[in-house]
Design a protein around this motif. Structure first.
Motif, mmCIF file in Angstrom:
data_model
loop_
_atom_site.group_PDB
_atom_site.id
_atom_site.type_symbol
_atom_site.label_atom_id
_atom_site.label_comp_id
_atom_site.label_asym_id
_atom_site.label_seq_id
_atom_site.Cartn_x
_atom_site.Cartn_y
_atom_site.Cartn_z
ATOM 1 N N ASP A 118 0.803 -1.215 0.000
ATOM 2 C CA ASP A 118 0.000 0.000 0.000
ATOM 3 C C ASP A 118 0.840 1.270 0.000
ATOM 4 O O ASP A 118 0.311 2.368 0.126
ATOM 5 N N GLY A 119 2.155 1.120 -0.131
ATOM 6 C CA GLY A 119 3.035 2.278 -0.208
ATOM 7 C C GLY A 119 3.562 2.788 1.117
ATOM 8 O O GLY A 119 4.256 3.806 1.154
ATOM 9 N N HIS A 120 3.273 2.106 2.234
ATOM 10 C CA HIS A 120 3.803 2.525 3.532
ATOM 11 C C HIS A 120 5.308 2.247 3.543
ATOM 12 O O HIS A 120 5.745 1.153 3.208
ATOM 13 N N VAL A 121 6.094 3.237 3.935
ATOM 14 C CA VAL A 121 7.549 3.161 3.846
ATOM 15 C C VAL A 121 8.160 2.656 5.160
ATOM 16 O O VAL A 121 7.873 3.174 6.237
ATOM 17 N N TRP A 122 9.011 1.639 5.009
ATOM 18 C CA TRP A 122 9.738 1.047 6.130
ATOM 19 C C TRP A 122 11.235 1.187 5.891
ATOM 20 O O TRP A 122 11.699 1.102 4.762
ATOM 21 N N GLU A 123 11.967 1.370 6.962
ATOM 22 C CA GLU A 123 13.425 1.408 6.910
ATOM 23 C C GLU A 123 13.947 0.275 7.789
ATOM 24 O O GLU A 123 13.797 0.312 9.015
ATOM 25 N N ALA A 124 14.526 -0.738 7.150
ATOM 26 C CA ALA A 124 15.202 -1.795 7.906
ATOM 27 C C ALA A 124 16.609 -1.275 8.183
ATOM 28 O O ALA A 124 17.308 -0.840 7.261
ATOM 29 N N MET A 125 17.013 -1.278 9.457
ATOM 30 C CA MET A 125 18.311 -0.702 9.785
ATOM 31 C C MET A 125 19.059 -1.527 10.825
ATOM 32 O O MET A 125 18.463 -2.219 11.641
ATOM 33 N N TYR A 126 20.385 -1.469 10.713
ATOM 34 C CA TYR A 126 21.269 -2.144 11.670
ATOM 35 C C TYR A 126 22.268 -1.106 12.172
ATOM 36 O O TYR A 126 22.828 -0.336 11.390
ATOM 37 N N MET A 127 22.476 -1.077 13.484
ATOM 38 C CA MET A 127 23.479 -0.187 14.073
ATOM 39 C C MET A 127 24.425 -0.992 14.940
ATOM 40 O O MET A 127 23.990 -1.823 15.738
ATOM 41 N N ASP A 128 25.713 -0.735 14.769
ATOM 42 C CA ASP A 128 26.751 -1.323 15.620
ATOM 43 C C ASP A 128 27.382 -0.163 16.380
ATOM 44 O O ASP A 128 28.278 0.516 15.873
ATOM 45 N N MET A 129 26.874 0.082 17.580
ATOM 46 C CA MET A 129 27.318 1.239 18.360
ATOM 47 C C MET A 129 28.799 1.166 18.723
ATOM 48 O O MET A 129 29.434 2.189 18.946
ATOM 49 N N SER A 130 29.383 -0.043 18.750
ATOM 50 C CA SER A 130 30.809 -0.172 19.094
ATOM 51 C C SER A 130 31.688 0.404 18.009
ATOM 52 O O SER A 130 32.868 0.682 18.271
ATOM 53 N N THR A 131 31.174 0.598 16.805
ATOM 54 C CA THR A 131 31.978 1.157 15.715
ATOM 55 C C THR A 131 31.569 2.594 15.381
ATOM 56 O O THR A 131 32.066 3.160 14.412
#
Length: 135
Positions: A118-131
């Motif tokens: 239906d056009g709803h926007v998703w952002e799949a994200m990964y964060m590595d705070m140690s870097t």
């Protein structure tokens, strides 16, 4: 009590949307689902409520945004870069649109955006705070 979030999304085809979100790894909670809605569980504290247009209109008189517009960008953390890529691929294989924006790789953070049917926007994200840079 732990706070929970229920993201409510209007959908044109409830069955198609359920199948899409199941392909992303969400599970349906039948206790909070009916002919006009499906509760898709992301985690213990995050749920996506898929609502037919008729059901949506019972909650608000505001118009539903057209599929080609962006009313919100929903960011969802993943456990790894591979999980980000897998979610984006699953979206593309199940009536969604992959990479609607360019992928972003900042070293410590990696994300890719996709749209549901239906056009709803998703952002799949990964964060590595140690870097993450300290400056």
């Amino acid at each position: 009590m732990t706070r929970m979030i229920f993201v409510n999304l209007p959908v044109t085809d409830l069955a198609r949307s359920e199948a899409f979100y199941e392909a992303l790894g969400f599970t349906k909670n039948p206790q909070f689902s009916d002919d006009g809605s499906a509760c898709m569980v992301v985690s213990e504290t995050i749920h996506v409520m898929l609502l037919t247009h008729a059901k949506w209109k019972s909650f608000t008189s505001r118009q539903i945004a057209p599929a080609h517009s962006s009313e919100v960008l929903l960011a969802l953390s993943c456990d790894s870069r591979d999980a980000v890529d897998a979610m984006n691929s699953a979206a593309a294989k199940h009536d969604g649109t992959a990479d609607i924006n360019p992928a972003q790789d900042l070293g410590f953070m990696y994300n890719r955006n996709f749209a549901d049917p239906d056009g709803h926007v998703w952002e799949a994200m990964y964060m590595d705070m140690s870097t993450m840079p300290t400056d």
